[in-house]
Design a protein around this motif. Structure first.
Motif, PDB file in Angstrom:
ATOM      1  N   GLY A  28       0.783  -1.232   0.000  1.00  0.00           N
ATOM      2  CA  GLY A  28       0.000   0.000   0.000  1.00  0.00           C
ATOM      3  C   GLY A  28       0.811   1.276   0.000  1.00  0.00           C
ATOM      4  N   ALA A  71      -0.670   4.486  -1.222  1.00  0.00           N
ATOM      5  CA  ALA A  71      -1.189   4.356  -2.582  1.00  0.00           C
ATOM      6  C   ALA A  71      -2.661   4.731  -2.608  1.00  0.00           C
ATOM      7  CB  ALA A  71      -1.000   2.926  -3.070  1.00  0.00           C
ATOM      8  N   GLN A  72      -3.207   4.888  -3.779  1.00  0.00           N
ATOM      9  CA  GLN A  72      -4.616   5.155  -4.038  1.00  0.00           C
ATOM     10  C   GLN A  72      -5.053   6.536  -3.560  1.00  0.00           C
ATOM     11  OE1 GLN A  72      -6.239   1.856  -1.949  1.00  0.00           O
ATOM     12  NE2 GLN A  72      -5.776   0.390  -3.563  1.00  0.00           N
ATOM     13  N   TRP A  73      -4.180   7.504  -3.626  1.00  0.00           N
ATOM     14  CA  TRP A  73      -4.564   8.857  -3.258  1.00  0.00           C
ATOM     15  C   TRP A  73      -5.593   9.409  -4.218  1.00  0.00           C
ATOM     16  CZ3 TRP A  73      -3.869  12.450  -6.977  1.00  0.00           C
ATOM     17  CH2 TRP A  73      -2.952  12.155  -7.986  1.00  0.00           C
ATOM     18  N   HIS A  74      -5.569   8.947  -5.469  1.00  0.00           N
ATOM     19  CA  HIS A  74      -6.538   9.461  -6.455  1.00  0.00           C
ATOM     20  C   HIS A  74      -7.962   9.044  -6.087  1.00  0.00           C
ATOM     21  CE1 HIS A  74      -5.292   5.465  -7.785  1.00  0.00           C
ATOM     22  NE2 HIS A  74      -6.487   5.356  -8.338  1.00  0.00           N
ATOM     23  N   GLU A  75      -8.093   7.922  -5.400  1.00  0.00           N
ATOM     24  CA  GLU A  75      -9.431   7.522  -4.951  1.00  0.00           C
ATOM     25  C   GLU A  75      -9.972   8.499  -3.913  1.00  0.00           C
ATOM     26  OE1 GLU A  75      -8.681   2.759  -5.637  1.00  0.00           O
ATOM     27  OE2 GLU A  75      -9.172   3.513  -3.645  1.00  0.00           O
TER      28      GLU A  75
END
Length: 190
Positions: free
Chosen positions: A117, A125-129
């Motif tokens: 992660g 990770a997945q900051w765009h979410e």
């Protein structure tokens, strides 16, 4: 003179060449000045008010206070290894992601390697979410009308100038504003 607490006796300010007289009832003088400020700024100050509850201190024994403090210290010590381990895992994961990224893709790649992660730079990770969720929430609030119903705050600059001038006038009987004259005493009273 009794409006502002000060040790000892201060010299009376001069008004028209004569020393100012003490206000016999500072509470009434302060109330009168507050009423003048309220009357002058009624449109800004009138509005919905919510009741302000003042929490009264709850009496507790010293034993309870020591027990609460000890439980806080124990909880901190109990959670410290977990917090350290989580930080160490994040550092190892981001280091591994950076190493794999450099070996497999090299610099300037269109891809990011994610390990446990974490991105190579250490961010989760997945900051765009999260950004997409914030955008969805913003559009939902806008379409429901909640963002458009917030009233603009009234400009309070003039009110605060009058509050300061009123307090200073109460303190030294100076004439700072014709609408907020000093409270007169004795023969100078209207």
């Amino acid at each position: 003179m009794a409006v502002l607490p000060a040790p000892g006796r201060l010299h009376a300010p001069m008004i028209g060449g004569q020393p100012a007289q003490d206000v016999p009832n500072p509470r009434a003088a302060s109330g009168e000045m507050a009423d003048r400020i309220w009357a002058r700024h009624r449109r800004v100050l009138d509005g919905e008010r919510s009741p302000r509850g003042v929490a009264r201190p709850e009496p507790r024994s010293w034993r309870l206070a020591v027990r609460l403090f000890a439980s806080f210290v124990l909880a901190s010590l109990r959670n410290a290894p977990g917090a350290w381990l989580a930080k160490a895992k994040a550092a190892v994961a981001s280091s591994a992601a950076a190493a794999v990224h450099d070996v497999v893709y090299g610099s300037g790649s269109a891809y990011d390697v994610v390990v446990a992660g974490r991105l190579p730079d250490g961010r989760p990770a997945q900051w765009h979410e999260v950004a997409d969720a914030v955008g969805d929430l913003s559009s939902a609030l806008t379409s429901s009308g909640h963002l458009t119903q917030q009233p603009a705050p009234s400009p309070l600059g003039e009110l605060w100038k009058d509050v300061v001038n009123g307090a200073l006038t109460l303190g030294d009987a100076g004439r700072r504003d014709p609408a907020l004259p000093p409270v007169t005493v004795g023969a100078a009273s209207p």
